[in-house]
Each structure stands twice: as structure tokens, then as C-alpha cells.
Design a protein around this motif. Structure first.
Motif, PDB file in Angstrom:
ATOM      1  N   HIS A 141     -19.983  27.135 -13.886  1.00 54.25           N
ATOM      2  CA  HIS A 141     -20.990  26.847 -14.909  1.00 54.25           C
ATOM      3  C   HIS A 141     -21.343  28.099 -15.695  1.00 54.25           C
ATOM      4  O   HIS A 141     -21.524  28.044 -16.924  1.00 54.25           O
ATOM      5  N   GLN A 144     -18.582  28.887 -18.113  1.00 51.83           N
ATOM      6  CA  GLN A 144     -18.632  27.966 -19.252  1.00 51.83           C
ATOM      7  C   GLN A 144     -19.736  28.369 -20.223  1.00 51.83           C
ATOM      8  O   GLN A 144     -19.547  28.364 -21.445  1.00 51.83           O
ATOM      9  N   ARG A 145     -20.902  28.712 -19.670  1.00 51.04           N
ATOM     10  CA  ARG A 145     -22.029  29.098 -20.527  1.00 51.04           C
ATOM     11  C   ARG A 145     -21.756  30.430 -21.227  1.00 51.04           C
ATOM     12  O   ARG A 145     -22.022  30.586 -22.425  1.00 51.04           O
ATOM     13  N   SER A 148     -19.657  30.794 -24.585  1.00 47.83           N
ATOM     14  CA  SER A 148     -20.215  30.480 -25.906  1.00 47.83           C
ATOM     15  C   SER A 148     -21.316  31.442 -26.332  1.00 47.83           C
ATOM     16  O   SER A 148     -21.895  31.294 -27.415  1.00 47.83           O
ATOM     17  N   GLU A 184     -11.127  22.116 -14.040  1.00 51.41           N
ATOM     18  CA  GLU A 184     -12.086  22.618 -15.028  1.00 51.41           C
ATOM     19  C   GLU A 184     -11.961  24.127 -15.179  1.00 51.41           C
ATOM     20  O   GLU A 184     -12.077  24.669 -16.279  1.00 51.41           O
ATOM     21  N   ASP A 187      -9.153  25.119 -17.396  1.00 48.07           N
ATOM     22  CA  ASP A 187      -9.530  24.906 -18.804  1.00 48.07           C
ATOM     23  C   ASP A 187     -10.405  26.049 -19.315  1.00 48.07           C
ATOM     24  O   ASP A 187     -10.222  26.540 -20.438  1.00 48.07           O
ATOM     25  N   VAL A 188     -11.372  26.455 -18.485  1.00 48.03           N
ATOM     26  CA  VAL A 188     -12.267  27.549 -18.890  1.00 48.03           C
ATOM     27  C   VAL A 188     -11.485  28.851 -19.068  1.00 48.03           C
ATOM     28  O   VAL A 188     -11.697  29.596 -20.039  1.00 48.03           O
ATOM     29  N   GLN A 191      -9.739  28.870 -22.224  1.00 51.26           N
ATOM     30  CA  GLN A 191     -10.694  29.122 -23.304  1.00 51.26           C
ATOM     31  C   GLN A 191     -10.953  30.620 -23.446  1.00 51.26           C
ATOM     32  O   GLN A 191     -11.033  31.150 -24.565  1.00 51.26           O
TER      33      GLN A 191
END
Length: 609
Positions: A141, A144-145, A148, A184, A187-188, A191
Motif C-alpha cells: 500500500h 502504491q501511495r 503518485s 499487485e 504491477d507496482v 509502474q
């Protein structure tokens, strides 16, 4: 026993006093004190032994954001010391730190990540504790945060620390225990490679984390199914750090061991990107890493070409840009590029259509010219081996054989037979010569007429140090006899050089194809004038008996063995050596064989004996 300095004692006492209302000041004093030490190991160990960890836990659990951050930072400093990591786990700090990773205050989340990353560094107990405390999900998490967040120094540092923590968590640990979470995570990480490909440290952490995942069966499946080729190509193209480039190449090499990935990489443009990496580091060496980067890059391209589909894609019907670049490497002044170019040509030459077109376009000629400078005992062994592998493959296609002969292949190869001592190179050399003389009478005569080469072949037929060389030497002798157009001078010279005993031994091979080759060669040998002593010095009757009693041999090969014995029996001086009871019994049994040719030959031979 702990021996605290006055300053350290005072700071620790302040921390105890402030435990009910935690303040960042005593924590900061301890952090500064640790930083001032040349070797902080002893101080950290004394602090842990003196009971600092429960006090830090209180600070991290307090309502003071500043105390939370400084408490986590102090744990991060203590956990740099290997002997302090277990105490950080047993004191219950891990669940507290995991919870603080979700803090919206960047400084707190960052220091909690630092602390957990250090606790996990080369410490399985720390990794297990983090996993059991839900740390993997919290870290996911956070990643992911953080992806951005703006590109401020603090946010960049948070991303750097979080990816570093992930690497320490995954390193040597089997799985994050949740496949959906791992998916997941992939994927991160993709990114991150998309957004921060030009950075130096973040891509390194991400690429190494993906490597850790690829080292597990489940993780590898997820990475492969996601197809991270676009991200890898992006990093290779735009990141100028030698360390990042090397790490990326190593990950691609790891993944390329899986067959389907070779095709992904070929389609996705990885080879083009790798060629550009080679060009960049060849023309403008960035550091001491440039030579190993070039070696890793060239090895990777050769590995991708091992796949049939990927090889075809890169070949591009002879006009592929990477293929053309690899052809150019053959004449490079860098040996690693020459070797890779030769190995690549050998891979491209795995299909007859490619072989024919490559020889027509002059590839064999280029290889021979390079080899002509390395065909002595002082030549580069790796280059010799690579070029011979390619020439062997190119010479398999029937219409290529006369072209190779015309291009002077024997003039380059035959001197190697008397100069080279390295068995792996000798093995390739013999196989290449065998392929080239197939169906080429003049070439076979040239090999069989070279006394030095023949003598060396006979010696190698008896070597016990390399079974491959032993077998290929015998096969080359057999193929020379078979293809010399029944040239009596050549066959006589071969007999006089001692080729009969090796061929008889070859007749007893466990490989049917070698049995057949030996039988056909011996038919030609025994059809010429043979001194009975030559046969008597071998164990031909015993070997022939063994072969004829083998129920698994195809009837065509049995017929050839019988033809060979018939050739001997046709000589008044040779028939006596065949009159052995065991051999007669074996021949007699074949007179009832289901195959008509075997039955006819064995019956006629029985009558002669």
C-alpha cells in the motif's frame, strides 16, 4: 556489563523520564551520539542491553508525530548492527513499525520503513516477523501511495527507502504468502520502472526485487505472465547508470532461461536495446563495469537465440537489424563481441534454410577468415570453439559443403588437428571436418592423405580423457573411408596408420548409428588387400559376435555387419580368423531372421565358414 558514558547515561535517563509524555529530544540526542561514533556497534549493543527498546516502543506508540519519527529513526540506527536485530523483533517493535508505515506523515512512514528494512537485512527472523505482522500488505500500500506523490526530495527518499525495504524483505525469502498480493506487487514495480527509469537507486531496488521474485516458482510465473519486457527495454534505453544497466541485464538473463520469455524478449525489442547498450559501452566506456556489461549483454543475446522462435524473429530472413549487427561483431576488435557473433551465427544456422542463405551471403567465409588467425595452439580457445560450432552447423546443409571446401575450409581446419590440444575444441573440430567431407570425395581424400592428421586421429581414438573426442575421431576415420571414392591409396594409408582397431572398437558401440558407420567403413577396408595380421590384432570376432547377438539393432545395420564379415571371408587369408564357435553360432541364428536380406547374407556366410 554495560559501561555508559555520562552523556549516554543522561540521554537514556531523559528517555525514561519522558516515557509517560514522550519527547523527540532524548531520542535525537541518542541518534546524534551514535552518529558521532567511528564504530557505533558497541554503543548500539549497550543501548539494547540497557533496555532502550521498550522505551523506544513507547515513543513510537505516542501521539507525538515527532517522537514517532525519531523513535523509528533510532530503531533504524540500532538495526544497522547485526546483533541488535533480533532484540528489535523480540521486543515487539515490528508490529508497531508496520502500523506506522501507513502514517500520512512522510517522515514517520519513511523512518518506519528504514527501521523495518534494516531489521530484515540478512535476518530471516526479521522477515518472518514482518510477514506475520502484515508488513507485506502495508508495504504494498505504501509503495502504491508513494508512486503518485510529487517528486520532492522527501517523497523521493520515501520511495527509495520503501523499495530498499522491499528488497531486504524479499531477498532469500520464498514468498510474500499471497499470490494476489504478489501480482499487485509486480504491477507496482512495473509502474516504478515506468515512472522512475532514469533514477539510479530506485530502479536498482526494483530490478533486484523482481530478481528475488523470479527465483521462486510462484513469483517467476507472475513476472513472466505479466511480461515486463516494455519496462526492461525502457530502463536499458534511457538509464545511463552502469550499475542499473548491469542489474537489468542480469534480471533479463534470469528470466530468459524460461523458453516463452525468449520469444517475449525478441518480440519486445530487448535485443535491439541490448545491442545499443553494447554500442554505448564499447564506444564510451563508462566505468570498470563496461567490460562485464558487454560480456553479460552479449551472453544474453546468445541465450535468447537458443529459442527456435526467438531466433527466427531476430534473424528476420537475414535482414534483421540485430542479425546484421551480430554479423558485424565477427570482425570486431573486441574478443567478447567476436565470440558472441560466432555463437550467434551457430544459433542462426540451426535451420537448413538459414544455413544456405547465410553461406550464400558470405558468413562461412567471414568465419573462416577469423579462424585462420586463431587456428594454432596459441589461438583463443573460446573463439575457436564458437567458430567451429557455427561452421559445423553451416556445413550440415548438403549444398553448403562444396562451397565451404572451395572457400578453403580444409586449409584452415586441418592445421588445427595437429596444433590444438584442448579437447572441447578438438571435439568441435572433428565434428566440423566430418560434416564437410560428407559426399565430398576430394575433401575426404585430402583428409585421408594427410599423414600427420591421420596419426593424430588414431591417437585420439584411444584417448580415455574425452569420450566425445574418442568417438568423433573414429567417426571421422569411418567417414573419410566412406567418402574417399574407394581410393585404394587412401584406404591403404589409413590401414597402415592403424585405423582398423579403432573402427573395430567403434563397431561395438552402444550407438546404432556408429555401429553402422563402422560396418560400412570396414566393408570398404576389407574389400581391399588386407593383411590377415591386421584383423588378428583386433577383437573383431568377439565384437562381431556381440553385435550380431544384439536383438535391438535394426536389420539394415545387421545386414551391413554381415556384409563386412562377408568381405573378410572373401579373402583366403581372412576367413580363418572368423572361424570362431561363438561367431558361427550367432551367424547361424540369423539364418532364421525375419528380414530377407539378413537371412540371405547370414546363410551365405554360414556356408563359407
Amino acid at each position: 556489563m554495560c559501561i555508559f558514558t555520562e552523556e549516554l547515561t543522561a540521554s537514556l535517563e531523559k528517555l525514561r523520564v519522558a516515557s509517560e509524555n514522550p519527547s523527540p529530544e532524548p531520542l535525537d540526542e541518542l541518534i546524534n551520539y551514535i552518529h558521532q561514533q567511528e564504530d557505533s556497534t558497541t554503543v548500539c549493543e549497550e543501548l539494547v542491553a540497557g533496555g532502550v527498546l521498550p522505551l523506544i516502543a513507547g515513543s513510537i506508540n505516542s501521539s507525538s508525530v515527532e517522537a514517532q519519527g525519531k523513535g523509528a529513526e533510532l530503531v533504524a540506527e540500532l538495526a544497522k548492527v547485526e546483533s541488535c536485530r533480533l532484540g528489535c523483533v523480540t521486543s515487539g517493535l515490528v508490529p508497531i513499525l508496520v502500523e506506522k508505515m501507513s502514517s500520512t506523515t512522510t517522515g514517520v512512514a519513511l523512518q518506519a520503513c528504514r527501521a523495518l528494512g534494516n531489521i530484515c537485512y540478512e535476518h530471516d527472523g526479521g522477515r518472518v516477523s514482518v510477514m506475520e505482522s502484515g508488513g507485506a500488505a502495508q508495504l504494498l500500500h505504501l509503495l502504491q501511495r508513494a508512486a503518485s506523490l510529487p517528486n520532492t526530495p522527501d517523497d523521493h527518499q520515501l520511495r527509495l527507502v520503501a523499495t530498499g525495504f522491499l528488497l531486504n524483505l524479499l531477498n532469500s525469502y520464498d514468498t510474500v504468502q499471497d499470490q494476489s498480493m504478489e501480482a499487485e506487487l509486480v504491477d507496482v514495480l512495473c509502474q516504478y520502472l515506468d515512472k522512475f527509469a532514469e533514477d539510479e537507486d530506485i530502479p536498482t531496488h526494483v530490478l533486484l526485487s523482481l530478481t528475488c521474485m523470479a527465483d521462486t516458482e510462484v513469483g517467476r510465473g507472475l513476472v513472466v505472465s505479466r511480461d515486463i519486457t516494455p519496462q526492461l527495454v525502457r530502463v536499458l534505453k534511457i538509464n545511463e547508470s552502469a550499475e542499473v544497466t548491469e542489474t537489468c541485464l542480469e534480471l533479463v538473463t534470469n528470466l530468459a532461461e524460461t523458453e516463452c520469455v525468449k520469444t517475449q524478449l525478441a518480440v519486445g525489442g530487448v535485443c535491439e536495446a541490448v545491442v545499443e547498450v553494447v554500442r554505448r559501452h564499447r564506444n564510451n566506456p563508462a566505468s570498470d563495469l563496461s567490460p562485464p556489461i558487454i560480456k553479460t549483454a552479449t551472453d544474453l543475446i546468445v541465450l535468447i537465440l537458443v529459442g527456435d522462435e526467438s531466433m527466427g524473429i531476430i534473424y528476420g530472413d537475414g535482414s534483421g537489424s540485430v542479425y546484421q549487427e551480430l554479423v558485424g561483431w565477427l570482425t570486431s576488435d573486441l574478443e567478447d563481441l567476436q565470440i558472441a557473433g560466432a555463437l550467434a551465427m551457430g544459433n542462426f544456422a540451426r535451420s537448413d534454410a538459414h544455413c544456405i542463405k547465410m553461406v550464400e551471403s558470405g558468413i562461412a567465409d567471414k568465419l573462416l577468415k577469423v579462424l585462420s588467425s586463431h587456428n594454432s595452439g596459441e589461438g583463443d580457445i573460446r573463439l575457436q570453439h564458437a567458430i567451429l560450432s557455427a561452421l559445423r552447423n553451416l556445413s550440415i546443409a548438403r549444398q553448403n559443403k562444396p562451397v565451404l571446401v572451395q572457400q578453403g575450409a580444409l586449409e584452415v581446419l586441418l592445421p588445427m588437428a595437429t596444433a590444438i590440444q584442448t579437447f572441447p575444441v578438438v571435439f568441435k573440430l572433428l565434428a566440423t571436418l566430418r560434416m564437410i567431407i560428407d559426399g565430398q570425395t576430394e575433401a575426404a581424400v585430402k583428409v585421408g592423405s594427410n599423414n600427420e592428421v591421420v596419426e593424430r586421429l588414431v591417437v585420439w581414438c584411444g584417448t580415455m580423457d574425452h569420450p566425445g573426442v574418442q568417438g568423433e575421431s573414429s567417426r571421422l576415420l569411418a567417414w573419410t573411408i566412406k567418402n574417399c571414392g574407394e581410393n585404394t591409396d587412401v584406404i591403404t594409408a589409413l590401414i597402415n596408420a592403424g585405423c582398423v582397431p579403432p573402427l573395430v572398437l567403434m563397431l561395438g558401440s552402444e550407438h546404432a548409428v556408429m555401429v553402422n558407420e563402422a560396418a560400412l567403413a570396414l566393408v570398404l577396408v576389407f574389400s581391399s588387400v588386407v593383411d590377415p595380421e591386421v584383423v588378428e590384432k583386433t577383437k573383431l570376432p568377439q565384437v562381431a559376435t556381440y553385435v550380431l547377438n544384439n536383438p535391438n539393432l535394426p536389420p539394415e545395420i545387421v545386414a551391413n555387419v554381415l556384409s563386412m564379415l562377408t568381405a573378410i571371408a572373401g579373402k583366403d587369408t581372412g576367413i580363418e580368423c572368423l572361424k570362431k564357435d561363438e561367431l558361427k553360432t550367432a551367424i547361424d541364428a540369423l539364418t532364421a531372421h525375419a528380414n530377407e536380406q539378413v537371412k540371405t547374407l547370414s546363410t551365405a556366410l554360414k556356408e563359407k565358414l
